[in-house]
Design an enzyme around this catalytic site. Structure first.
Site, PDB file in Angstrom:
ATOM      1  N   TYR A 253       0.852  -1.189   0.000  1.00 44.77           N
ATOM      2  CA  TYR A 253       0.000   0.000   0.000  1.00 44.77           C
ATOM      3  C   TYR A 253       0.886   1.237   0.000  1.00 44.77           C
ATOM      4  CZ  TYR A 253      -3.570   3.405   0.935  1.00 44.77           C
ATOM      5  OH  TYR A 253      -4.409   4.491   0.818  1.00 44.77           O
TER       6      TYR A 253
ATOM      7  N   GLN B 161     -10.776   0.473   1.322  1.00 46.01           N
ATOM      8  CA  GLN B 161     -11.199  -0.439   0.257  1.00 46.01           C
ATOM      9  C   GLN B 161     -10.017  -1.148  -0.396  1.00 46.01           C
ATOM     10  OE1 GLN B 161     -11.641   2.851   0.331  1.00 46.01           O
ATOM     11  NE2 GLN B 161     -11.419   3.812  -1.673  1.00 46.01           N
TER      12      GLN B 161
ATOM     13  N   ASN C  65      -2.929   6.375   6.814  1.00 50.38           N
ATOM     14  CA  ASN C  65      -3.583   7.125   7.885  1.00 50.38           C
ATOM     15  C   ASN C  65      -4.235   6.168   8.879  1.00 50.38           C
ATOM     16  OD1 ASN C  65      -5.952   6.212   6.669  1.00 50.38           O
ATOM     17  ND2 ASN C  65      -6.339   8.131   5.600  1.00 50.38           N
TER      18      ASN C  65
ATOM     19  N   SER D 172       2.820   9.594  11.277  1.00 48.88           N
ATOM     20  CA  SER D 172       4.257   9.663  11.508  1.00 48.88           C
ATOM     21  C   SER D 172       4.590  10.408  12.792  1.00 48.88           C
ATOM     22  CB  SER D 172       4.929  10.353  10.323  1.00 48.88           C
ATOM     23  OG  SER D 172       6.325  10.198  10.390  1.00 48.88           O
TER      24      SER D 172
ATOM     25  N   GLN E  56       8.699  16.060   9.945  1.00 49.90           N
ATOM     26  CA  GLN E  56       7.670  15.079  10.276  1.00 49.90           C
ATOM     27  C   GLN E  56       6.317  15.726  10.480  1.00 49.90           C
ATOM     28  OE1 GLN E  56       8.141  11.527  10.217  1.00 49.90           O
ATOM     29  NE2 GLN E  56       9.702  12.607   9.055  1.00 49.90           N
TER      30      GLN E  56
ATOM     31  N   HIS F 299       3.978  15.886   7.495  1.00 51.56           N
ATOM     32  CA  HIS F 299       3.360  14.665   6.972  1.00 51.56           C
ATOM     33  C   HIS F 299       1.837  14.728   7.067  1.00 51.56           C
ATOM     34  CE1 HIS F 299       6.010  11.575   5.495  1.00 51.56           C
ATOM     35  NE2 HIS F 299       6.884  11.804   6.449  1.00 51.56           N
TER      36      HIS F 299
ATOM     37  N   ASP G 244      14.307   8.514   5.218  1.00 56.23           N
ATOM     38  CA  ASP G 244      13.081   8.501   4.423  1.00 56.23           C
ATOM     39  C   ASP G 244      13.367   8.230   2.953  1.00 56.23           C
ATOM     40  OD1 ASP G 244      11.149   8.831   6.314  1.00 56.23           O
ATOM     41  OD2 ASP G 244      10.830  10.964   5.963  1.00 56.23           O
TER      42      ASP G 244
ATOM     43  N   GLU H  58       2.057 -36.357  29.277  1.00 56.76           N
ATOM     44  CA  GLU H  58       1.035 -35.410  28.833  1.00 56.76           C
ATOM     45  C   GLU H  58      -0.277 -36.091  28.456  1.00 56.76           C
ATOM     46  OE1 GLU H  58       3.651 -31.632  27.181  1.00 56.76           O
ATOM     47  OE2 GLU H  58       2.656 -32.924  25.719  1.00 56.76           O
TER      48      GLU H  58
ATOM     49  N   HIS I  93       0.934 -40.023  20.336  1.00 53.34           N
ATOM     50  CA  HIS I  93       2.275 -39.455  20.177  1.00 53.34           C
ATOM     51  C   HIS I  93       3.331 -40.484  20.584  1.00 53.34           C
ATOM     52  CE1 HIS I  93       0.287 -35.595  19.725  1.00 53.34           C
ATOM     53  NE2 HIS I  93       1.447 -34.961  19.587  1.00 53.34           N
TER      54      HIS I  93
END
Length: 426
Positions: A124, A186, A209, A233, A255, A258, A356, A410, A415
């Protein structure tokens, strides 16, 4: 800015609170969109792209013609800058490759670990007022080095239905052909469930965001892994009298621009530094093109004075910043003592902007205190560590009886039987 002097530890959590919405503020919105995308696929994606981005797009897959057009629109100088950054990021992430680890734990019992790439990943890339084409480099390069077979990219369109040319150019430069004009919740939902057009992926990467951050957490509840919760940020700077106030102010503003929900903090043991940095911030703020955005973030930010480095370090570790800059004559004290930070920048000539873009480290980092438990994106983020073992006849004789005893203790008889049968046939 908010100036705070010698805050008491019991008040730190309140003072250091991020200016973010709570999960419940956006949960219902995210839940509704996820449900619609799961049920209606592309129709729901188109609906919310129209609603949030104000554009109706018939074909969300970027065409070759659009990519070729973007190549022509990016300046030669910017292309060269992107190439330099690409090379630095590649070098740093390629160096993170590891070889197979193999050991004989007991005679006849061989165990080893190998890394395998995650087959399908979704990236993204935030668009909007600050199209982060640099994030393309930060995500595609390690994904490619890791060997991921399918890499898709989602990024929001502008009001004309276009993607920023630098994003398209950078994605194409890194070998990405599946680029989708989809943003926000979306986009995350589309990569989570898959639609008629958007492939389903196994892991989703990338900042965004608060809505994107919550959407990624919903994705993780629906069987898709995420890199980390990475929201608005943030930057914390520790500066003593050896720091340059104008540099510190520029880093804080880098920053703050941003987004309005970004947060920047100065921690210092010098009252003069605190006042000088504040003065520089307001001076530099006046000429910023994104002044309105930065101003809101600055209003939510803090200038904190404490008496000594120990208190400062304790406070910084409690805050757990995404980015941490240290400008101090005792820089080794902070380098050795920092436990919670996404990425650390050291000295007057190491701006956060370097990380960055072009120093080589990754800028996709944990925010909102998550650096207490999460790493930033790295090569391992795109890989899985698989273990293997092979046991010989001699090996099963060596460890067989202890396995039988433990399984029986156990209450897991099957097992035990799986070992007993092999021991009898030996």
């Amino acid at each position: 800015m908010n100036k705070i002097y010698n805050p008491q530890p019991e008040n730190w959590s309140e003072i250091l609170k991020r200016p973010t919405q709570s999960f419940t503020d956006v949960e219902e919105t995210v839940k509704q969109i996820f449900k619609e995308v799961q049920q209606k696929g592309d129709i729901a994606v188109s609906k919310y792209t129209n609603l949030f981005d104000g554009i109706e797009i018939k074909n969300i897959l970027v065409t070759n013609e659009e990519i070729e057009k973007a190549k022509k629109e990016v300046s030669v100088e910017l292309k060269e800058a992107i190439e330099l950054a690409k090379n630095s990021i590649y070098k740093f992430h390629f160096a993170q490759k590891t070889t197979k680890i193999e050991v004989e734990t007991t005679e006849g019992v061989s165990c080893w670990q190998e890394k395998r790439p995650i087959q399908k990943v979704g990236l993204y890339i935030p668009g909007g007022s600050a199209p982060l084409f640099s994030t393309v480099l930060m995500l595609v390069i390690p994904a490619t080095i890791a060997g991921c077979k399918e890499i898709i990219l989602c990024t929001p369109p502008d009001k004309n239905g276009n993607i920023n040319p630098a994003i398209l150019y950078t994605a194409n430069l890194c070998g990405i052909s599946k680029i989708y004009k989809v943003g926000g919740i979306q986009a995350i939902a589309g990569m989570t469930f898959g639609t008629e057009t958007i492939p389903q992926v196994y892991k989703i990467f990338g900042p965004g965001n608060q809505f994107v951050t919550i959407a990624k957490q919903f994705a993780s509840q629906n069987g898709v892994a995420i890199d980390m919760p990475a929201g608005p940020s943030e930057l914390l700077v520790f500066a003593d009298e050896t720091a340059v106030p104008s540099y510190v102010a520029s880093d804080l503003l880098s920053q703050a621009e941003h987004g309005k929900d970004s947060q920047v903090i100065l921690v210092t043991i010098s009252k003069n530094m605190l006042n000088d940095v504040e003065e520089e911030i307001y001076k530099q703020l006046e000429v910023l093109p994104r002044k309105e955005i930065a101003q809101v973030a600055i209003n939510n930010s803090k200038l904190i004075y404490v008496d000594n480095e120990q208190i400062a370090l304790d406070l910084i570790n409690e805050y757990a910043p995404e980015h941490f800059i240290v400008c101090s004559k005792k820089e080794d004290y902070f380098i050795n003592g920092i436990e919670n930070a996404g990425s650390v920048f050291i000295g007057n000539y190491t701006p956060e902007s370097a990380g960055d873009y072009a120093s080589g480290t990754n800028h996709t980092l944990p925010t909102n205190g998550y650096s207490k438990s999460y790493s930033g994106v790295n090569l391992d983020s795109f890989q899985k560590a698989m273990t293997f073992q092979k046991i010989s006849q001699k090996g099963i004789q060596k460890i067989g009886n202890p396995i039988e005893l433990m399984a029986e203790a156990e209450g897991l008889q099957a097992h035990k039987n799986a070992v007993t049968l092999r021991l009898k046939n030996n």
